[in-house]
Scaffold this motif. Structure first.
Motif, PDB file in Angstrom:
ATOM      1  N   TRP A   1     -24.440  21.258 -69.283  1.00 29.77           N
ATOM      2  CA  TRP A   1     -23.737  22.304 -70.042  1.00 29.77           C
ATOM      3  C   TRP A   1     -23.316  21.743 -71.405  1.00 29.77           C
ATOM      4  CZ3 TRP A   1     -18.751  23.085 -72.042  1.00 29.77           C
ATOM      5  CH2 TRP A   1     -18.431  24.403 -72.368  1.00 29.77           C
ATOM      6  N   TYR A   2     -23.344  22.592 -72.422  1.00 34.86           N
ATOM      7  CA  TYR A   2     -22.909  22.132 -73.736  1.00 34.86           C
ATOM      8  C   TYR A   2     -22.281  23.281 -74.514  1.00 34.86           C
ATOM      9  CZ  TYR A   2     -27.353  24.270 -75.026  1.00 34.86           C
ATOM     10  OH  TYR A   2     -28.376  25.157 -75.168  1.00 34.86           O
ATOM     11  N   SER A   3     -21.340  22.899 -75.370  1.00 38.64           N
ATOM     12  CA  SER A   3     -20.700  23.887 -76.245  1.00 38.64           C
ATOM     13  C   SER A   3     -20.285  23.138 -77.506  1.00 38.64           C
ATOM     14  CB  SER A   3     -19.475  24.487 -75.553  1.00 38.64           C
ATOM     15  OG  SER A   3     -18.628  25.075 -76.512  1.00 38.64           O
TER      16      SER A   3
ATOM     17  N   ILE B   1     -20.141  32.728 -75.004  1.00 34.96           N
ATOM     18  CA  ILE B   1     -20.927  32.427 -73.799  1.00 34.96           C
ATOM     19  C   ILE B   1     -21.068  33.675 -72.923  1.00 34.96           C
ATOM     20  CG2 ILE B   1     -20.897  31.093 -71.656  1.00 34.96           C
ATOM     21  CD1 ILE B   1     -19.600  28.821 -73.287  1.00 34.96           C
TER      22      ILE B   1
ATOM     23  N   GLY C   1     -23.515  36.090 -74.624  1.00 38.63           N
ATOM     24  CA  GLY C   1     -24.898  35.600 -74.593  1.00 38.63           C
ATOM     25  C   GLY C   1     -25.488  35.674 -73.202  1.00 38.63           C
TER      26      GLY C   1
ATOM     27  N   LEU D   1     -26.348  33.560 -70.984  1.00 38.66           N
ATOM     28  CA  LEU D   1     -27.475  32.687 -70.683  1.00 38.66           C
ATOM     29  C   LEU D   1     -27.136  31.856 -69.442  1.00 38.66           C
ATOM     30  CD1 LEU D   1     -28.315  31.409 -74.284  1.00 38.66           C
ATOM     31  CD2 LEU D   1     -29.572  33.096 -72.955  1.00 38.66           C
TER      32      LEU D   1
ATOM     33  N   GLU E   1     -27.777  28.901 -68.329  1.00 34.69           N
ATOM     34  CA  GLU E   1     -27.298  27.518 -68.402  1.00 34.69           C
ATOM     35  C   GLU E   1     -25.878  27.422 -68.967  1.00 34.69           C
ATOM     36  OE1 GLU E   1     -29.906  28.670 -70.247  1.00 34.69           O
ATOM     37  OE2 GLU E   1     -29.960  27.750 -72.239  1.00 34.69           O
ATOM     38  N   GLU E   2     -25.395  28.512 -69.585  1.00 39.31           N
ATOM     39  CA  GLU E   2     -24.036  28.477 -70.141  1.00 39.31           C
ATOM     40  C   GLU E   2     -23.030  29.193 -69.255  1.00 39.31           C
ATOM     41  OE1 GLU E   2     -24.922  28.522 -74.949  1.00 39.31           O
ATOM     42  OE2 GLU E   2     -24.308  30.357 -73.958  1.00 39.31           O
TER      43      GLU E   2
END
Lengths: 444, 418
Positions: B226-228, B294, B297, B299, B301-302
């Motif tokens: 995970w990334y932000s 998030i 979106g 998505l 993976e998020e």
């Protein structure tokens, strides 16, 4: 500033800006008028010919108009923010710069507001975007960030205008008392019956604090929402959580540069050196250095996360930005927004008017490039090669962009000859009261 | 012709002794915390303990560092409104070097915390590999420790030297070291202001950069897929928020225990409360900015990270509590001017905000690692938390015994002055 100024001199100095204009003023108005005419003519050409004369196309449906829209909304953010936040933090140097900064906000929004109309092509049916029941079933989608944008910017314009007009009530009352004819009526209306009684001052200061407290979170929320026009989508390079604070800091960055670009010539033209001192400009330069560092670090974080994410599309868009069709714009924005303002770490650059102008121009150009790179490159280079394509820069579009700059400065010139550009009452607040001055004089 | 007499400078010496019960209590807390961590290192209830350890490490090290940053920001902005509060905030400085050692302890729990250590991710191995990870995080804390200690040593030197000059300084070799080559108060004040004028912006930039990466490395990498891009700033703002809340609590307690009632006025509480309210709003704004992007979106993976915290027991109650007490509660209660000026009410509000900040770290860290249905909260976790509280308290008391909390005179800071 207090050792040279008195209440009377302040009134005289700051109302002389409203005297009959000199030659340079008419020349400037004429030249800017030409720019506005070019923009208006280009728009007319677009209306008569069709939106195809603009360079946007498929896939780059958002091009210079939206770039310029975001740019001007950004410019509009510094004014209220500088004014409101510095007011809440009781920063004294704010008094000399906030009026012009707030004017930048109002005129920036007045310019930005034209671009959605320009962008939609068939401007005569703009009312289709309004939420009203009608047969076509084109009711606006309230889940769309574009609709949030409309509400956010309208609210911001309203609050900023009220904040702007409220801030000048005591000053306008001074002008009203000296004015004659239609001017007396105009200033009388703007002064809202101000007499400067204790009761009025009490209510006024309370209302001003309230407005400042309201405007501060609003200003942050508005550009956050503008950023979400992009971040809510899943377009590579747009869908990024940092966009809200990144856009807000970028907006303040560009706005500060624009405020300096306005204050410096205005100070010379109206001989306002005792009021807008080198210290004021230096303070703005420090603020600009802070926002440059923040914006620059956000660029770095974006690139880092694209690499860290191991998301091939995110990585591809950043490689494209750096080495693709628009690489000069990409690298220019780094130089202009991050590197050039680092000169302000040195006091001699913060105190040098030519350097202040140079850095402000660089930041203004850099921030335009930043919006351009974000908007255009992501659309031009989406997921698969089938969706790739480049827009064309047309004379019509260019004319409208130039026209928008002319329009903004044109409005400011009108303002500078109609209303006081520096707050008289707040400058006077920082001076010794007349009674104290007299007693000091006697003892000396 | 007038003769100019320099003002007589007075400085309040630090107390000769600590409140004895407080000192003992902190030592008991520390002992309890050490016992639990030692048991975990020996193999008892390992994962729960390490989760709690990491939560507390992030919370208390962030709080301590924020104290220094608060002081630096106060100086940068030419603050005049709360000199004693600034000094109180600087008091957390001794915990910062300690946090380097405390982070080293996580090495024993690394396999229970960061999944990429046991199951390396090839694509991210250049960043997420064990030697580089520990080397850079230790560097982060060492770097900030050096900067913070240097900053505080410059900041306190004039008052400490004056105290020594007047024969009121406590007996300590540290006083001698910190006031070596003393040149008189006025000259020292001048030197301090010029040094800090150059140094303060640097410390703030360093904090911004380092804490962003602490957020990415120490917490975000618990969920390595995970990334932000906002996560680092989110971590930083919450740490700063906790630091200001902690400073308020200690400042109010100092009024009682160190007889500073005359030096920390209600006006100062009003100002610092507004700052805390603003920070809570900023933290809430950042949290919302990350969440909405998030959520919208959507998505895969998020969104999973959000769903885990909002939809899967036992986490939603904690997540909502954080949102309520960290982001909304301060806005509502701080609307009242009176509350901001009443120390008793303020200490209660700051404590709620501080606790909410602790639970913020809990909700960020625990769900990423703890995969059981139970809540990883119990006596061992309380003991660890108290251990960190005790260590922070002892560090602060050690500072307060050495350094005068009240400046010698209203300072005319020349940082950024015209």
């Amino acid at each position: 500033m207090s050792f040279q100024l008195s209440y009377k001199k302040t009134d005289l100095d700051l109302t002389q800006t409203l005297n009959k204009p000199k030659k340079w003023y008419y020349v400037a108005v004429f030249l800017l008028g030409l720019g506005v005419a070019w923009g208006a003519g280009s728009w007319l050409h677009q209306i008569l010919t069709g939106i195809g004369v603009a360079g946007k196309n498929n896939p780059v449906g958002w091009y210079l108009y939206i770039t310029t829209f975001v740019f001007w909304v950004g410019i509009a953010h510094s004014g209220t923010l500088i004014s409101a936040i510095l007011f809440l933090f009781r920063v004294k140097w704010r008094a000399s710069v906030y009026r012009s900064a707030e004017a930048v906000t109002v005129f920036g929004l007045a310019t930005a507001g034209l671009f959605p109309l320009l962008h939609m092509g068939r401007v005569w049916v703009f009312y289709w975007t309004l939420p009203y029941p009608q047969m076509g079933g084109l009711f606006p989608n309230f889940r769309s960030p574009l609709v949030w944008d409309v509400f956010a910017i309208t609210t911001y314009l309203t609050v900023s205008s009220i904040f702007f007009l409220t801030g000048m009530v005591p000053d306008v009352a001074i002008i009203r008392d000296k004015a004659r004819g239609w001017r007396k009526k105009l200033y009388g209306f703007l002064a809202q019956g101000w007499q400067g009684t204790d009761n009025q001052w009490r209510h006024y200061t309370a209302a001003y604090v309230f407005l400042a407290a309201l405007a501060t979170p609003l200003v942050i929320s508005v550009h956050s929402i503008v950023s979400w026009d992009f971040a809510m989508s899943i377009v590579p390079g747009w869908h990024s959580t940092i966009f809200a604070p990144y856009f807000v800091s970028g907006a303040i960055h560009s706005g500060l540069a624009m405020v300096m670009l306005i204050l410096i010539p205005m100070r010379s033209a109206f001989r306002l050196h005792p009021y807008i001192t080198d210290h004021h400009l230096e303070s703005l330069a420090k603020f600009l250095l802070f926002t440059a560092t923040m914006v620059g670090f956000a660029y770095f974080v974006e690139v880092f996360i694209a690499w860290y994410s191991h998301n091939p599309w995110e990585q591809a868009i950043f490689i494209y930005r750096a080495f693709g069709d628009y690489w000069p714009a990409f690298w220019s924005l780094f130089v202009c927004n991050l590197l050039v303002p680092q000169l302000f770490w040195w006091k001699r650059f913060r105190r040098s008017i030519p350097f202040l102008v140079f850095v402000s121009v660089a930041v203004t150009i850099g921030m335009f490039f930043e919006r351009f790179v974000i908007i255009t490159t992501s659309l031009a280079h989406e997921y698969i090669p089938f969706m790739w394509g480049l827009p064309d820069l047309t004379f019509t579009e260019l004319g409208i962009v130039v026209g928008s700059f002319s329009w903004f400065f044109f409005l400011f010139l009108i303002f500078a000859k109609t209303l006081p550009v520096v707050s008289m009452w707040e400058v006077k607040e920082q001076l010794d009261p007349p009674v104290v001055r007299k007693s000091k004089d006697r003892t000396s | 012709m007038k003769t100019h007499h320099p003002p007589v400078l007075t400085v309040i010496p630090p107390p000769a002794a600590y409140p004895p019960k407080l000192l003992l209590t902190f030592w008991i807390f520390v002992a309890a915390g050490i016992a639990v961590v030692a048991a975990a290192t020996a193999g008892f209830a390992t994962q729960r303990t390490w989760i709690s350890y990491l939560i507390n490490f992030c919370f208390w090290s962030g709080l301590a560092q924020a104290g220094i940053v608060f002081s630096a920001a106060y100086r940068l902005t030419n603050g005049r409104w709360g000199e004693t509060i600034r000094r109180v905030a600087e008091g957390f400085v001794l915990f910062i070097p300690l946090s380097v050692l405390l982070f080293l302890v996580t090495y024993f729990g690394r396999t229970s915390l960061w999944p990429w250590i046991t199951e390396p991710i090839e694509a991210k191995a250049a960043w997420l590999n064990e030697p580089f990870f520990f080397a850079r995080v230790i560097f982060y804390y060492l770097f900030l420790s050096a900067l913070s200690l240097w900053y505080v040593s410059i900041s306190i030197r004039p008052e400490l030297g004056l105290l020594k000059e007047q024969g009121l300084a406590p007996e300590s070799s540290w006083v001698d070291r910190l006031t070596a080559n003393w040149r008189g108060y006025e000259a020292e004040l001048e030197t301090r202001n010029s040094k800090l004028a150059a140094f303060v912006p640097g410390i703030l930039v360093a904090y911004g950069v380092v804490y962003t990466f602490v957020g990415f490395d120490v917490v975000m990498s618990l969920d390595p897929h995970w990334y932000s891009s906002l996560y680092g700033w989110l971590y930083l703002v919450h740490a700063f928020d906790a630091g200001v809340a902690g400073t308020i609590i200690v400042a109010i307690l100092s009024r009682k225990y160190f007889a500073l009632k005359d030096n920390v006025s209600t006006k100062q509480f009003y100002d610092v409360s507004r700052l805390l309210m603003g920070l809570c709003m900023l933290a809430g704004g950042f949290y919302w900015g990350q969440f909405i992007t998030i959520w919208y979106g959507n998505l895969g993976e998020e969104i999973e990270r959000i769903l885990l915290r909002f939809d899967h027991a036992p986490w939603p109650a904690f997540q909502w509590a954080v949102i309520a007490f960290l982001y909304f509660f301060p806005i509502v209660v701080f609307l009242s001017r009176n509350i901001k000026e009443k120390p008793r009410a303020l200490i209660a509000i700051a404590s709620v905000i501080l606790a909410a900040n602790w639970f913020y770290q809990f909700v960020e860290i625990a769900p990423a690692v703890w995969k059981e249905a139970s809540v990883p909260l119990g006596i061992p976790e309380i003991a660890i938390t108290l251990g960190f509280l005790g260590a922070t308290g002892l560090c602060w008391l050690a500072y307060a015994k050495l350094v005068p909390l009240v400046p010698a005179m209203p300072e005319k800071s020349k940082i950024n002055g015209p």
